[in-house]
Design a protein around this motif. Structure first.
Motif, PDB file in Angstrom:
ATOM      1  N   GLY A  81      50.240   0.965  48.740  1.00 24.78           N
ATOM      2  CA  GLY A  81      49.795   2.140  47.998  1.00 24.78           C
ATOM      3  C   GLY A  81      50.819   3.241  48.118  1.00 24.78           C
ATOM      4  N   TYR A  82      51.175   3.897  46.995  1.00 25.46           N
ATOM      5  CA  TYR A  82      52.172   4.967  47.044  1.00 25.46           C
ATOM      6  C   TYR A  82      51.723   6.115  47.945  1.00 25.46           C
ATOM      7  CZ  TYR A  82      54.862   2.741  43.336  1.00 25.46           C
ATOM      8  OH  TYR A  82      55.634   1.860  42.607  1.00 25.46           O
ATOM      9  N   LYS A  83      50.414   6.307  48.042  1.00 24.10           N
ATOM     10  CA  LYS A  83      49.915   7.397  48.887  1.00 24.10           C
ATOM     11  C   LYS A  83      50.197   7.148  50.366  1.00 24.10           C
ATOM     12  CE  LYS A  83      45.273   5.342  49.127  1.00 24.10           C
ATOM     13  NZ  LYS A  83      43.836   5.517  48.800  1.00 24.10           N
ATOM     14  N   PHE A  84      50.543   5.893  50.721  1.00 24.00           N
ATOM     15  CA  PHE A  84      50.808   5.566  52.128  1.00 24.00           C
ATOM     16  C   PHE A  84      52.273   5.766  52.508  1.00 24.00           C
ATOM     17  CE2 PHE A  84      47.314   2.382  51.071  1.00 24.00           C
ATOM     18  CZ  PHE A  84      46.308   3.188  51.579  1.00 24.00           C
ATOM     19  N   GLY A  85      53.129   6.112  51.547  1.00 23.31           N
ATOM     20  CA  GLY A  85      54.545   6.256  51.833  1.00 23.31           C
ATOM     21  C   GLY A  85      54.885   7.635  52.375  1.00 23.31           C
ATOM     22  N   ARG A  86      55.813   7.685  53.307  1.00 17.02           N
ATOM     23  CA  ARG A  86      56.355   8.951  53.805  1.00 17.02           C
ATOM     24  C   ARG A  86      57.736   8.683  54.392  1.00 17.02           C
ATOM     25  NH1 ARG A  86      52.452   7.536  57.734  1.00 17.02           N
ATOM     26  NH2 ARG A  86      53.304   7.387  59.873  1.00 17.02           N
ATOM     27  N   PRO A  87      58.636   9.657  54.332  1.00 20.04           N
ATOM     28  CA  PRO A  87      60.015   9.420  54.756  1.00 20.04           C
ATOM     29  C   PRO A  87      60.177   9.032  56.219  1.00 20.04           C
ATOM     30  CG  PRO A  87      59.850  11.437  53.471  1.00 20.04           C
ATOM     31  CD  PRO A  87      58.453  10.998  53.765  1.00 20.04           C
ATOM     32  N   THR A  88      59.239   9.445  57.072  1.00 23.63           N
ATOM     33  CA  THR A  88      59.385   9.195  58.505  1.00 23.63           C
ATOM     34  C   THR A  88      58.695   7.920  58.974  1.00 23.63           C
ATOM     35  OG1 THR A  88      57.422  10.554  58.935  1.00 23.63           O
ATOM     36  CG2 THR A  88      59.566  11.661  59.002  1.00 23.63           C
ATOM     37  N   LYS A  89      58.092   7.178  58.078  1.00 33.11           N
ATOM     38  CA  LYS A  89      57.308   5.998  58.475  1.00 33.11           C
ATOM     39  C   LYS A  89      58.231   4.850  58.870  1.00 33.11           C
ATOM     40  CE  LYS A  89      53.101   3.591  57.064  1.00 33.11           C
ATOM     41  NZ  LYS A  89      52.032   3.597  56.050  1.00 33.11           N
ATOM     42  N   THR A  90      57.971   4.258  60.033  1.00 32.92           N
ATOM     43  CA  THR A  90      58.784   3.167  60.563  1.00 32.92           C
ATOM     44  C   THR A  90      57.977   1.872  60.601  1.00 32.92           C
ATOM     45  OG1 THR A  90      58.130   3.457  62.870  1.00 32.92           O
ATOM     46  CG2 THR A  90      59.921   4.869  62.043  1.00 32.92           C
ATOM     47  N   ALA A  91      58.637   0.807  61.043  1.00 34.80           N
ATOM     48  CA  ALA A  91      57.961  -0.484  61.161  1.00 34.80           C
ATOM     49  C   ALA A  91      56.794  -0.417  62.137  1.00 34.80           C
ATOM     50  CB  ALA A  91      58.957  -1.552  61.598  1.00 34.80           C
ATOM     51  N   VAL A  92      56.967   0.300  63.242  1.00 35.22           N
ATOM     52  CA  VAL A  92      55.882   0.440  64.222  1.00 35.22           C
ATOM     53  C   VAL A  92      54.689   1.157  63.596  1.00 35.22           C
ATOM     54  CG1 VAL A  92      55.208   1.616  66.352  1.00 35.22           C
ATOM     55  CG2 VAL A  92      57.323   0.292  66.271  1.00 35.22           C
ATOM     56  N   HIS A  93      54.957   2.209  62.825  1.00 37.66           N
ATOM     57  CA  HIS A  93      53.866   2.911  62.139  1.00 37.66           C
ATOM     58  C   HIS A  93      53.160   1.989  61.148  1.00 37.66           C
ATOM     59  CE1 HIS A  93      56.419   6.756  62.869  1.00 37.66           C
ATOM     60  NE2 HIS A  93      55.542   6.602  63.846  1.00 37.66           N
ATOM     61  N   ALA A  94      53.937   1.250  60.378  1.00 37.20           N
ATOM     62  CA  ALA A  94      53.341   0.339  59.399  1.00 37.20           C
ATOM     63  C   ALA A  94      52.468  -0.709  60.087  1.00 37.20           C
ATOM     64  CB  ALA A  94      54.439  -0.329  58.578  1.00 37.20           C
ATOM     65  N   MET A  95      52.945  -1.215  61.209  1.00 42.74           N
ATOM     66  CA  MET A  95      52.185  -2.223  61.948  1.00 42.74           C
ATOM     67  C   MET A  95      50.845  -1.654  62.405  1.00 42.74           C
ATOM     68  SD  MET A  95      52.411  -5.386  62.993  1.00 42.74           S
ATOM     69  CE  MET A  95      52.265  -6.580  64.311  1.00 42.74           C
ATOM     70  N   SER A  96      50.861  -0.448  62.940  1.00 37.86           N
ATOM     71  CA  SER A  96      49.627   0.127  63.489  1.00 37.86           C
ATOM     72  C   SER A  96      48.698   0.653  62.399  1.00 37.86           C
ATOM     73  CB  SER A  96      49.957   1.244  64.481  1.00 37.86           C
ATOM     74  OG  SER A  96      50.647   2.302  63.835  1.00 37.86           O
ATOM     75  N   GLU A  97      49.273   1.200  61.312  1.00 33.37           N
ATOM     76  CA  GLU A  97      48.450   1.778  60.250  1.00 33.37           C
ATOM     77  C   GLU A  97      48.016   0.741  59.219  1.00 33.37           C
ATOM     78  OE1 GLU A  97      50.636   5.079  58.602  1.00 33.37           O
ATOM     79  OE2 GLU A  97      51.159   5.828  60.613  1.00 33.37           O
TER      80      GLU A  97
END
Length: 296
Positions: free
Chosen positions: A148-164
């Motif tokens: 979802g485009y609403k889930f994108g942000r410049p500071t998001k990393t692989a660890v964030h993606a895994m947890s979120e």
């Protein structure tokens, strides 16, 4: 196969702002390109092109005060084959990897392979090394993350993606890259054009991120978001992660006023004259809403 590809971006700046752009086809892209094959600006400003350490074509310019329009519009002739698939491609032992692949084994800004190492081995230690292991990682990321485009942000990393468990296409790529590296498989970030060729329409165009892994003495394309071989990828940039291939790097503030991308298959019966006539005007194409623009 003939594919028309391009973009139109309009930004506003409060004063002169230096920009570094990564918006051109990668030098390794195979296929004849018809058109200027360069970034255009309005108003006209000097542009300096150069290759970065990853072999990406970069452009440097200074956007003047007010609005600046950036665009490119070309046609490429490509084979039209889907991404290469080789279920038997083997995984190299780290000691036998070519030196140039080693930078793609370690953690980077957006791909914290070290922090995901234990999770990766817990999830994939039982899979067969090689293509099967990478495919298992793709399957996991594809199913674990909600796009979802609403889930994108410049500071998001692989660890964030895994947890979120959410993200845009670059987050799918970053997480898959980090998990591959944690399993000692060289993996690098890639992005470019990927239109709805051979698949149902998916809405307004955008640039797309995917990743490449080194197996059996070569790099292969994988895509954790779509998780299926696709037709018509046009590579723009490669790197350790998205930090090495940002579309726009600005040294000052700017406002994004318009962002639209097109990647459309053209009729095989078109002549070169027909193609050049098509390129006289930018195509009608819907723009992403500004909240969505550039997130992937």
């Amino acid at each position: 196969m003939l594919v028309r590809f391009g973009f139109e971006i309009i930004i506003s700046t409060p004063g002169p702002v230096p920009l570094i752009l990564a918006l051109s086809p990668h030098p390794s892209v195979a296929g004849r390109i018809l058109g200027a094959n360069k970034i255009m600006t309005e108003p006209p400003v000097p542009i300096e092109e150069f290759l970065d350490p990853f072999g990406n074509r970069r452009a440097r310019l200074v956007a003047p005060r007010g609005q600046t329009r950036l665009w490119s519009d070309d046609v490429i002739e490509i084979e039209g084959e889907p991404d290469v698939f080789d279920w038997n491609a083997r995984q190299h032992e780290v000691a036998h990897l070519p030196p140039e692949t080693l930078p793609f084994l370690t953690a980077s800004r957006y791909c914290e392979a070290d922090m995901l190492s234990q999770q990766a081995w817990d999830l994939f230690a039982g899979t067969k090394p090689g293509w099967a292991r990478v495919q298992a990682i793709c399957n996991f990321v594809h199913n674990h993350l909600t796009f979802g485009y609403k889930f994108g942000r410049p500071t998001k990393t692989a660890v964030h993606a895994m947890s979120e468990a959410t993200g845009v296409c670059r987050d799918f790529a970053h997480l898959a890259i980090a998990l591959c590296r944690a399993m000692n498989i060289p993996a690098r970030y890639a992005s470019g054009y990927l239109g709805d060729i051979g698949v149902p329409p998916s809405g307004p165009g955008d640039f797309c991120a995917w990743f490449e892994v080194y197996l059996e003495d070569r790099w292969y394309t994988f895509d954790a978001r779509y998780n299926t071989p696709r037709i018509g990828r046009i590579l723009m940039v490669r790197g350790r992660d998205a930090a090495d291939g940002a579309m726009i790097t600005s040294f000052g503030t700017y406002q994004l006023d318009l962002f639209r991308v097109w990647t459309d298959e053209l009729s095989e019966t078109m002549t070169q004259a027909d193609v050049l006539k098509e390129l006289e005007h930018l195509p009608e194409a819907p723009a992403l809403t500004l909240a969505m623009a550039g997130s992937s």
